[in-house]
Scaffold this active site. Structure first.
Site, PDB file in Angstrom:
ATOM      1  N   ARG A 222      22.085  42.306  74.596  1.00 32.14           N
ATOM      2  CA  ARG A 222      21.040  43.153  75.673  1.00 32.14           C
ATOM      3  C   ARG A 222      20.628  44.708  75.322  1.00 32.14           C
ATOM      4  O   ARG A 222      19.514  44.721  75.363  1.00 32.14           O
ATOM      5  CB  ARG A 222      21.563  43.157  77.117  1.00 32.14           C
ATOM      6  CG  ARG A 222      20.569  43.330  78.028  1.00 32.14           C
ATOM      7  CD  ARG A 222      21.207  42.887  79.515  1.00 32.14           C
ATOM      8  NE  ARG A 222      22.747  43.248  79.532  1.00 32.14           N
ATOM      9  CZ  ARG A 222      23.548  43.048  80.705  1.00 32.14           C
ATOM     10  NH1 ARG A 222      23.153  42.266  81.453  1.00 32.14           N
ATOM     11  NH2 ARG A 222      24.806  43.031  80.493  1.00 32.14           N
TER      12      ARG A 222
ATOM     13  N   GLY B  65      40.458  36.634  78.522  1.00 30.57           N
ATOM     14  CA  GLY B  65      40.659  37.646  77.588  1.00 30.57           C
ATOM     15  C   GLY B  65      39.894  37.140  76.222  1.00 30.57           C
ATOM     16  O   GLY B  65      39.677  36.002  75.870  1.00 30.57           O
TER      17      GLY B  65
ATOM     18  N   THR C 230      33.337  40.624  75.297  1.00 24.93           N
ATOM     19  CA  THR C 230      34.517  40.099  75.295  1.00 24.93           C
ATOM     20  C   THR C 230      34.562  38.909  74.529  1.00 24.93           C
ATOM     21  O   THR C 230      35.408  38.916  73.527  1.00 24.93           O
ATOM     22  CB  THR C 230      35.185  40.195  76.560  1.00 24.93           C
ATOM     23  OG1 THR C 230      35.192  41.360  77.384  1.00 24.93           O
ATOM     24  CG2 THR C 230      36.702  39.852  76.532  1.00 24.93           C
ATOM     25  N   VAL C 231      33.975  37.968  74.910  1.00 23.48           N
ATOM     26  CA  VAL C 231      34.061  36.409  74.603  1.00 23.48           C
ATOM     27  C   VAL C 231      33.079  36.519  73.045  1.00 23.48           C
ATOM     28  O   VAL C 231      33.758  36.026  72.019  1.00 23.48           O
ATOM     29  CB  VAL C 231      33.329  35.458  75.549  1.00 23.48           C
ATOM     30  CG1 VAL C 231      33.581  34.147  74.815  1.00 23.48           C
ATOM     31  CG2 VAL C 231      34.372  35.435  76.625  1.00 23.48           C
TER      32      VAL C 231
ATOM     33  N   GLU D 156      34.732  24.045  76.773  1.00 21.17           N
ATOM     34  CA  GLU D 156      36.164  24.271  76.954  1.00 21.17           C
ATOM     35  C   GLU D 156      36.617  25.533  77.749  1.00 21.17           C
ATOM     36  O   GLU D 156      37.333  25.874  78.469  1.00 21.17           O
ATOM     37  CB  GLU D 156      36.932  24.120  75.734  1.00 21.17           C
ATOM     38  CG  GLU D 156      38.532  24.391  75.832  1.00 21.17           C
ATOM     39  CD  GLU D 156      39.116  23.142  76.503  1.00 21.17           C
ATOM     40  OE1 GLU D 156      39.171  22.109  76.181  1.00 21.17           O
ATOM     41  OE2 GLU D 156      39.484  23.456  77.503  1.00 21.17           O
TER      42      GLU D 156
ATOM     43  N   VAL E  75      36.654  26.823  81.711  1.00 20.19           N
ATOM     44  CA  VAL E  75      37.683  26.780  82.642  1.00 20.19           C
ATOM     45  C   VAL E  75      39.223  27.259  81.909  1.00 20.19           C
ATOM     46  O   VAL E  75      39.329  26.475  80.957  1.00 20.19           O
ATOM     47  CB  VAL E  75      37.855  25.296  83.183  1.00 20.19           C
ATOM     48  CG1 VAL E  75      38.853  25.287  84.276  1.00 20.19           C
ATOM     49  CG2 VAL E  75      36.692  24.927  83.925  1.00 20.19           C
TER      50      VAL E  75
ATOM     51  N   LYS F 152      34.722  26.969  88.510  1.00 22.18           N
ATOM     52  CA  LYS F 152      35.520  26.232  87.529  1.00 22.18           C
ATOM     53  C   LYS F 152      35.958  25.045  88.010  1.00 22.18           C
ATOM     54  O   LYS F 152      35.948  23.929  87.232  1.00 22.18           O
ATOM     55  CB  LYS F 152      36.731  27.161  87.110  1.00 22.18           C
ATOM     56  CG  LYS F 152      36.307  28.491  86.515  1.00 22.18           C
ATOM     57  CD  LYS F 152      37.555  29.232  86.408  1.00 22.18           C
ATOM     58  CE  LYS F 152      37.210  30.598  85.257  1.00 22.18           C
ATOM     59  NZ  LYS F 152      38.264  31.732  85.737  1.00 22.18           N
TER      60      LYS F 152
HETATM   61  N1  LIG Z   1      36.011  37.614  79.727  1.00 23.26           N
HETATM   62  C1  LIG Z   1      36.650  36.471  79.787  1.00 23.26           C
HETATM   63  O1  LIG Z   1      37.737  36.427  79.584  1.00 23.26           O
HETATM   64  C2  LIG Z   1      35.969  35.188  79.966  1.00 23.26           C
HETATM   65  C3  LIG Z   1      36.643  33.909  79.974  1.00 23.26           C
HETATM   66  C4  LIG Z   1      35.911  32.731  79.976  1.00 23.26           C
HETATM   67  C5  LIG Z   1      34.927  32.672  80.151  1.00 23.26           C
HETATM   68  N2  LIG Z   1      34.033  33.945  80.274  1.00 23.26           N
HETATM   69  C6  LIG Z   1      32.448  33.780  80.545  1.00 23.26           C
HETATM   70  O2  LIG Z   1      32.062  34.095  79.177  1.00 23.26           O
HETATM   71  C7  LIG Z   1      30.732  34.780  79.580  1.00 23.26           C
HETATM   72  C8  LIG Z   1      30.649  36.102  78.712  1.00 23.26           C
HETATM   73  O3  LIG Z   1      31.615  36.963  79.362  1.00 23.26           O
HETATM   74  P1  LIG Z   1      32.154  38.298  78.742  1.00 23.26           P
HETATM   75  O4  LIG Z   1      33.612  38.790  79.339  1.00 23.26           O
HETATM   76  O5  LIG Z   1      32.081  38.335  77.265  1.00 23.26           O
HETATM   77  O6  LIG Z   1      30.904  39.109  79.328  1.00 23.26           O
HETATM   78  P2  LIG Z   1      30.600  40.671  78.814  1.00 23.26           P
HETATM   79  O7  LIG Z   1      31.860  41.469  77.951  1.00 23.26           O
HETATM   80  O8  LIG Z   1      29.780  41.150  79.893  1.00 23.26           O
HETATM   81  O9  LIG Z   1      29.667  40.415  77.785  1.00 23.26           O
HETATM   82  C9  LIG Z   1      28.429  40.094  77.713  1.00 23.26           C
HETATM   83  C10 LIG Z   1      27.574  39.660  76.488  1.00 23.26           C
HETATM   84  O10 LIG Z   1      26.118  39.099  76.875  1.00 23.26           O
HETATM   85  C11 LIG Z   1      25.326  40.153  76.488  1.00 23.26           C
HETATM   86  N3  LIG Z   1      24.184  39.695  77.467  1.00 23.26           N
HETATM   87  C12 LIG Z   1      24.251  39.744  78.856  1.00 23.26           C
HETATM   88  N4  LIG Z   1      23.285  39.474  79.391  1.00 23.26           N
HETATM   89  C13 LIG Z   1      22.302  39.101  78.248  1.00 23.26           C
HETATM   90  C14 LIG Z   1      20.943  38.835  78.320  1.00 23.26           C
HETATM   91  N5  LIG Z   1      20.184  38.490  79.641  1.00 23.26           N
HETATM   92  N6  LIG Z   1      20.343  38.611  77.131  1.00 23.26           N
HETATM   93  C15 LIG Z   1      20.914  38.922  76.049  1.00 23.26           C
HETATM   94  N7  LIG Z   1      22.502  39.361  76.140  1.00 23.26           N
HETATM   95  C16 LIG Z   1      22.953  39.548  77.261  1.00 23.26           C
HETATM   96  C17 LIG Z   1      25.751  41.639  76.675  1.00 23.26           C
HETATM   97  O11 LIG Z   1      24.972  42.335  75.650  1.00 23.26           O
HETATM   98  P3  LIG Z   1      25.225  44.056  75.611  1.00 23.26           P
HETATM   99  O12 LIG Z   1      26.589  43.968  74.727  1.00 23.26           O
HETATM  100  O13 LIG Z   1      24.270  44.450  74.895  1.00 23.26           O
HETATM  101  O14 LIG Z   1      25.413  44.490  77.148  1.00 23.26           O
HETATM  102  C18 LIG Z   1      26.995  41.223  76.073  1.00 23.26           C
HETATM  103  O15 LIG Z   1      27.046  41.282  74.702  1.00 23.26           O
HETATM  104  C19 LIG Z   1      30.488  34.853  81.042  1.00 23.26           C
HETATM  105  O16 LIG Z   1      29.572  33.819  81.282  1.00 23.26           O
HETATM  106  C20 LIG Z   1      32.049  34.629  81.599  1.00 23.26           C
HETATM  107  O17 LIG Z   1      32.146  34.099  82.751  1.00 23.26           O
HETATM  108  C21 LIG Z   1      34.529  35.104  80.021  1.00 23.26           C
END
Ligand SMILES: NC(=O)c1ccc[n+]([C@@H]2O[C@H](COP(=O)([O-])OP(=O)(O)OC[C@H]3O[C@@H](n4cnc5c(N)ncnc54)[C@H](OP(=O)(O)O)[C@@H]3O)[C@@H](O)[C@H]2O)c1
Length: 409
Positions: free
Chosen positions: A45, A301, A13-14, A128, A131, A204
């Site tokens: 991954r 998001g 997502t991010v 940034e 949180v 956070k």
């Molecule tokens: N989603 C939000 O709205 C949001 C907001 C603020 C902060 N965050 C933080 O931002 C981070 C990412 O969130 P997300 O929602 O984008 O997660 P996500 O959709 O699950 O995406 C994670 C990404 O990281 C890759 N990945 C995971 N583990 C890995 C590893 N060990 N080695 C290499 N690649 C790896 C995954 O690869 P694959 O695509 O191949 O599975 C995927 O592309 C998290 O720490 C989350 O807490 C998220």
């Protein structure tokens, strides 16, 4: 126009949001940064997954391929969990890359160590997005901290919990069925534990505590309670009293101590949190001069979070490559330096074998005259921390004898 090279760790997502935002806001960033922003590598991954990524970008599941690239200006991390994220960022900093992270869990645990390391290496560190998603809370706190003393920070820091509490009240449904809706809408993970049990908000809060007060409380002393015990009946009872349950993370400076809690609380109409509904987040800061400020907005998001990451990138424009590593990286237009030119290197420990580098003369104290492209030069600098490089006018080498040059060293 020189290029700012970025490696993206994670394309979920991010990560994808950051990629698309750099695509859509590239020109604007170029104006701010004075460099064309280019994503050169992406870590995932699962390499087999179909993704809309430009063909000239390295997409890999092997971090070594990224860390071994000759030069990365910014490593942007958006993967999940403490490890391997922390190790990757540490290695990036050690190599002289600036870093930006969205990973609150990793940062709550390792923020201090990363900050110290980044300061030591003279690179910038942006967090940034850890949180409040798109809410510029870190930047606001930094600004306030220049003069104010922060007394208290309270916030709705987890959009999933707030969405569930809102839906339970408005739809009069129990926790379990609202959680299912949240998962269907993509607001809650398949494993929603971190969100609904308060852990996400806790991480956070710890990030905010460190920034606002300089340290975190003992984690074991923080009361962390999620929303799983809140029943529909309680919500209805509260509603009759014009009160609402809100999941509030709170940290304050009191009698020389930092006191923190994460728990569902009842708020009335006068609270800044009363009208914060659905997946929205809000953070209220109380400081000695300014009084009370509340920021609210999208707490998660794709694009709100990408916005926070990109803001970090834009904010660090004064953090030059000179601060980040070798002096040469700041002053050389990499596009215009495809041609090989001459360099004097100081304190070279390891000669790098590369057909594009000619090792011309060795001088005392591991000084070398080389002929190399900027790419080759950066490869040497990456493998020789502490080595400095100075451009040498080609005419000087070509016209004068090597003895003369040696004498001038
Ligand atoms: N989603 C939000 O709205 C949001 C907001 C603020 C902060 N965050 C933080 O931002 C981070 C990412 O969130 P997300 O929602 O984008 O997660 P996500 O959709 O699950 O995406 C994670 C990404 O990281 C890759 N990945 C995971 N583990 C890995 C590893 N060990 N080695 C290499 N690649 C790896 C995954 O690869 P694959 O695509 O191949 O599975 C995927 O592309 C998290 O720490 C989350 O807490 C998220």
């Amino acid at each position: 126009m020189s290029v700012l090279k970025i490696a993206l760790l994670g394309f979920g997502t991010v990560g994808e949001g950051v990629y698309r935002s750099i695509e859509s806001h590239g020109e604007r960033l170029e104006k701010i940064l004075g460099k064309r922003v280019e994503i050169v590598a992406i870590l995932v991954r699962n390499k087999q997954k179909q993704r809309k990524i430009s063909g000239n970008i390295l997409v890999t599941d092997n971090f070594e391929e990224i860390i071994n690239l000759p030069h990365i200006d910014y490593m942007i991390e958006a993967i999940v969990g403490r490890e391997p994220a922390f190790t990757y960022l540490k290695r990036a900093v050690e190599k002289g890359s600036n870093i930006i992270t969205a990973n609150k869990e990793m940062f709550a645990y390792h923020g201090e160590e990363l900050s110290l390391l980044a300061a030591d290496k003279g690179v910038s560190l942006g967090y940034e997005a850890t949180v409040g998603g798109g809410i510029p809370i870190i930047q606001t706190l930094r600004q306030l901290l220049k003069v104010n003393n922060i007394k208290k920070i309270k916030g709705i820091l987890n959009g999933t919990s707030n969405f569930i509490l809102t839906e339970m009240r408005e739809k009069k449904e129990p926790f379990a069925s609202v959680l299912k809706t949240a998962q269907e809408k993509g607001y809650a993970e398949a494993d929603p534990g971190n969100d609904v049990e308060g852990t996400d908000a806790f991480y956070k809060l710890m990030v905010l505590s460190k920034l606002a007060f300089g340290f975190q409380p003992e984690w074991k002393d923080v009361h962390v309670e999620g929303i799983t015990s809140i029943t529909r009946e309680w919500i209805e009872e509260a509603d009759l009293l014009h009160l609402k349950f809100k999941h509030i993370a709170s940290v304050e400076w009191k009698d020389g101590k930092v006191i923190a809690s994460v728990q569902p609380v009842l708020v009335g109409k006068s609270s800044p949190f009363y009208d914060v509904e659905g997946v929205e987040n809000a953070v209220s800061i109380e400081a000695d001069l300014v009084g009370s400020i509340t920021l609210r907005g999208p707490g998660a998001g794709m694009f709100p979070t990408a916005s926070a990451v990109i803001e970090d990138l834009a904010q660090s424009r004064h953090q030059t490559d000179r601060e980040a590593g070798s002096p040469i990286r700041d002053s050389v237009d990499q596009d215009s330096q495809k041609e090989a030119s001459y360099w004097l290197l100081d304190r070279v420990k390891k000669k790098v074998a590369d057909p594009s580098i000619e090792w011309l003369q060795q001088h005392p104290n591991n000084k070398w005259i080389i002929k190399s492209s900027v790419k080759g030069l950066n490869r040497i600098l990456d493998q020789n921390p502490g080595t400095e490089a100075f451009p040498v006018l080609a005419e000087m080498i070509e016209k004068e004898s090597s003895d003369l040059f040696t004498a001038s060293l």
